[in-house]
Design a protein around this motif. Structure first.
Motif, PDB file in Angstrom:
ATOM      1  N   ASN A   1       0.798  -1.228   0.000  1.00 46.07           N
ATOM      2  CA  ASN A   1       0.000   0.000   0.000  1.00 46.07           C
ATOM      3  C   ASN A   1       0.833   1.282   0.000  1.00 46.07           C
ATOM      4  OD1 ASN A   1       0.948  -0.409   2.605  1.00 46.07           O
ATOM      5  ND2 ASN A   1      -0.855   0.473   3.583  1.00 46.07           N
ATOM      6  N   LYS A   2       2.170   1.144  -0.027  1.00 41.53           N
ATOM      7  CA  LYS A   2       3.013   2.343  -0.042  1.00 41.53           C
ATOM      8  C   LYS A   2       4.038   2.345  -1.187  1.00 41.53           C
ATOM      9  CE  LYS A   2       2.683   3.290   4.914  1.00 41.53           C
ATOM     10  NZ  LYS A   2       3.435   3.477   6.201  1.00 41.53           N
TER      11      LYS A   2
ATOM     12  N   PRO B   1       5.568  11.974  -8.441  1.00 34.43           N
ATOM     13  CA  PRO B   1       5.244  11.645  -7.038  1.00 34.43           C
ATOM     14  C   PRO B   1       3.740  11.702  -6.763  1.00 34.43           C
ATOM     15  CG  PRO B   1       7.063  13.217  -7.158  1.00 34.43           C
ATOM     16  CD  PRO B   1       6.480  13.119  -8.530  1.00 34.43           C
ATOM     17  N   ILE B   2       3.033  12.638  -7.409  1.00 31.53           N
ATOM     18  CA  ILE B   2       1.578  12.743  -7.232  1.00 31.53           C
ATOM     19  C   ILE B   2       0.902  11.486  -7.762  1.00 31.53           C
ATOM     20  CG2 ILE B   2      -0.478  14.061  -7.873  1.00 31.53           C
ATOM     21  CD1 ILE B   2       1.378  16.518  -8.160  1.00 31.53           C
TER      22      ILE B   2
ATOM     23  N   ASP C   1      -1.412   4.431  -4.928  1.00 33.53           N
ATOM     24  CA  ASP C   1      -1.643   3.763  -3.648  1.00 33.53           C
ATOM     25  C   ASP C   1      -3.110   3.837  -3.236  1.00 33.53           C
ATOM     26  OD1 ASP C   1       0.981   2.967  -3.317  1.00 33.53           O
ATOM     27  OD2 ASP C   1       1.558   4.796  -2.257  1.00 33.53           O
ATOM     28  N   ARG C   2      -3.810   4.902  -3.666  1.00 32.59           N
ATOM     29  CA  ARG C   2      -5.207   5.096  -3.266  1.00 32.59           C
ATOM     30  C   ARG C   2      -6.203   4.410  -4.206  1.00 32.59           C
ATOM     31  NH1 ARG C   2      -5.764  11.457  -1.377  1.00 32.59           N
ATOM     32  NH2 ARG C   2      -4.278  11.362   0.351  1.00 32.59           N
TER      33      ARG C   2
ATOM     34  N   SER D   1       3.908   5.425  -3.973  1.00 35.82           N
ATOM     35  CA  SER D   1       4.561   6.681  -3.614  1.00 35.82           C
ATOM     36  C   SER D   1       6.066   6.586  -3.793  1.00 35.82           C
ATOM     37  CB  SER D   1       4.232   7.050  -2.161  1.00 35.82           C
ATOM     38  OG  SER D   1       2.844   7.204  -1.993  1.00 35.82           O
TER      39      SER D   1
ATOM     40  N   GLY E   1       2.232   8.582  -8.039  1.00 33.01           N
ATOM     41  CA  GLY E   1       2.546   7.471  -7.139  1.00 33.01           C
ATOM     42  C   GLY E   1       1.591   7.402  -5.955  1.00 33.01           C
ATOM     43  N   LYS E   2       1.263   8.543  -5.378  1.00 29.30           N
ATOM     44  CA  LYS E   2       0.334   8.568  -4.245  1.00 29.30           C
ATOM     45  C   LYS E   2      -1.079   8.194  -4.686  1.00 29.30           C
ATOM     46  CE  LYS E   2       2.988  11.926  -1.562  1.00 29.30           C
ATOM     47  NZ  LYS E   2       3.045  13.292  -0.980  1.00 29.30           N
TER      48      LYS E   2
ATOM     49  N   GLY F   1       6.987   6.559  -7.328  1.00 31.54           N
ATOM     50  CA  GLY F   1       6.808   7.900  -7.877  1.00 31.54           C
ATOM     51  C   GLY F   1       8.091   8.710  -7.849  1.00 31.54           C
ATOM     52  N   TYR F   2       8.885   8.526  -6.814  1.00 34.32           N
ATOM     53  CA  TYR F   2      10.157   9.249  -6.734  1.00 34.32           C
ATOM     54  C   TYR F   2      11.189   8.699  -7.724  1.00 34.32           C
ATOM     55  CZ  TYR F   2       8.278  11.608  -2.679  1.00 34.32           C
ATOM     56  OH  TYR F   2       7.492  12.385  -1.864  1.00 34.32           O
TER      57      TYR F   2
END
Length: 513
Positions: free
Chosen positions: A137-138, A323-324, A330-331, A141, A326-327, A144-145
């Motif tokens: 679940n992470k 990065p956005i 996760d959602r 993010s 990537g988050k 994304g980096y």
């Protein structure tokens, strides 16, 4: 004092410093490649090289990179995270120094080989570390980096290179990269910990040799096709060797109890699907990277710096979006992102299939920027979605396979799209010639430019079809649960995180009393 050489469980290690150090290494490796592409014309004059010799500096880097990536699965199971990364960055630093001080083509070529030997290890290793460090679940993010480094380096590379070569020697480009590499090595020595598990497989020299000739032959053949044409011996002989040896290589890997590169990763349906989408999108993505500079510089007469500046906003937007994205992954998962991203990519690629000799500079800048927004929503999320399905024991093989096929897709896409452009240009040129077959020199130049534009449009239309195929396949992307053998590991990480939080709360309560 902590033993930095010992294995550390992912739940017990600070993740931020490790990711920062490794992303910085990947960033300078990608930046180095984009810096050199713009500087090649200046290097030809300065060192008295032929155009083919100069192009070999790029080809050899790509070849060594592509040959080494499949072997990284074995390397990551044989050597620790820290040992492998420090070795890779040290090789890259030595190669960069050799390139910077070289005063002859052979020495420069050696420097490029040493650089590529280090660079080829970095991206698969970085992705493997992310899979080992973060629970499902992470991971988005964190990935994304990685996307930030992959997008930001190409964003600033051409522009920075254009400014430097117009003002200073091309050698300055290598000496810009070298201090960053040295700083990263120092940081890695103190901050990097061993977070990947080792299985210590035996060295299978036959597999290494077969892999080298298989992937090397295919990569060299495809990379030569765009320039030499498919009928050239420099194309069909390496491709033939590559295909035949690849059959022996795959057969051997399937027979071995501990293969160097595990092809059974394709038994996992979501990994296979996302890999196909990644290959298709990569082939479509390369259209703009290759064809737009040709259009701007060869047809419209813009300078390399102006060409780089047109691509700069799009690459910067894409880097900022990573990065956005990537988050969001996760959602909401990969499918919504892939569908929206590929929808944007299809529409904007189709816009570039309608270029004329008067298409506006800023319109192209806007269209390219919008296209890169779409691509930023695709690449890392779909790759992460596929890798998430793999069991922990196959992380190294999955990352090596994904990066290998992405490298292959870049070469195939480049060769195929350039071939479409070239063949269609010849066809349009023949169709537009006057009935008499005679034309003035000025008319020939005009007709040739128009035929080239039409050839570029046809190539973009093919790239649009690639993007449409990716869009259709994206409807089948699903969230995947970890396979049985990894459920216990993910539960352990989650429980340790909860226990760590409870312990921290107890400490805070005690301190407040």
């Amino acid at each position: 004092m902590k033993d930095r050489t010992a294995f550390v469980d992912a739940a017990e290690v600070p993740k931020g410093p490790i990711i920062f150090v490794m992303v910085l290494g990947a960033f300078v490796a990608i930046l180095n490649q984009t810096l050199l592409n713009v500087a090649l014309p200046v290097m030809i004059v300065d060192m008295g090289m032929t155009a083919n010799a100069a192009q070999s500096l790029t080809t050899i880097f790509m070849l060594v990179n592509g040959i080494l990536i499949p072997i990284t699965a074995f390397l990551m199971e044989r050597f620790s995270t820290r040992h492998l990364f420090l070795t890779a960055m040290s090789l890259f630093a030595i190669g960069t120094l050799i390139c910077g001080v070289s005063f002859s083509f052979p020495v420069l070529l050696v420097g490029r080989v040493v650089q590529a030997a280090g660079a080829g290890i970095m991206m698969p290793l970085l992705m493997n570390v992310v899979l080992s460090l973060f629970p499902l679940n992470k991971r988005g993010s964190a990935m994304g980096y990685i996307g930030l480094a992959m997008m930001f380096a190409p964003a600033i590379g051409p522009t920075l290179s254009g400014i430097v070569v117009q003002t200073f020697s091309w050698r300055v480009l290598f000496f810009i990269v070298l201090p960053i590499v040295i700083i990263d090595i120092i940081l890695a020595y103190f901050l990097l910990r061993n977070v990947t598990r080792l299985s210590n497989p035996k060295v299978d020299y036959k597999s290494i040799i077969l892999s080298t000739f298989a992937f090397g032959g295919l990569l060299y053949g495809f990379s030569s096709a765009g320039e030499q044409g498919w009928g050239s011996p420099l194309v069909y002989i390496p491709l033939g060797i590559g295909v035949v040896v690849m059959i022996f290589f795959v057969t051997r890997q399937l027979r071995l109890k501990t293969p160097m590169l595990e092809f059974r990763v394709f038994q996992y349906n979501m990994f296979s699907l996302t890999t196909v989408i990644s290959v298709v999108v990569t082939m479509s993505m390369f259209a703009a990277m290759i064809l737009i500079p040709i259009y701007l510089q060869n047809i419209r007469g813009f300078t390399p710096l102006e060409s780089g500046l047109l691509l700069l906003p799009g690459a910067l937007v894409s880097a900022g979006m990573s990065p956005i994205t990537g988050k969001l992954f996760d959602r909401i998962g990969a499918r919504p992102l892939a569908l929206v991203g590929l929808g944007i990519t299809v529409a904007t690629t189709f816009l570039f299939a309608n270029l004329t000799d008067e298409t506006g500079y800023y319109f192209m800048m806007f269209a390219y920027s919008l296209r890169m927004v779409g691509i930023s929503m695709i690449m890392m999320p779909i790759m992460t979605a596929g890798l998430n399905q793999l069991p922990r024991r196959l992380y190294s093989h999955g990352t090596a396979m994904a990066n290998t096929l992405r490298q292959m897709a870049g070469s195939i896409g480049t060769a195929f799209l350039v071939t479409v452009m070239s063949s269609q240009t010849v066809k349009h040129m023949a169709d537009s010639m006057p009935a008499s077959g005679m034309a003035t020199e000025q008319q020939l130049t005009t007709l040739e430019n128009l035929a080239t534009i039409q050839g570029i449009n046809d190539s973009f239309m093919v790239a649009t079809l690639f993007a449409i195929l990716g869009f259709i396949l994206s409807f089948f992307i699903k969230r995947t649960d970890p396979v049985e053998e990894d459920k216990e590991y993910n539960n352990q990480m989650a429980n340790r995180g909860t226990a760590k939080t409870n312990q921290s709360q107890k400490v805070n309560v005690t301190q407040s009393r």
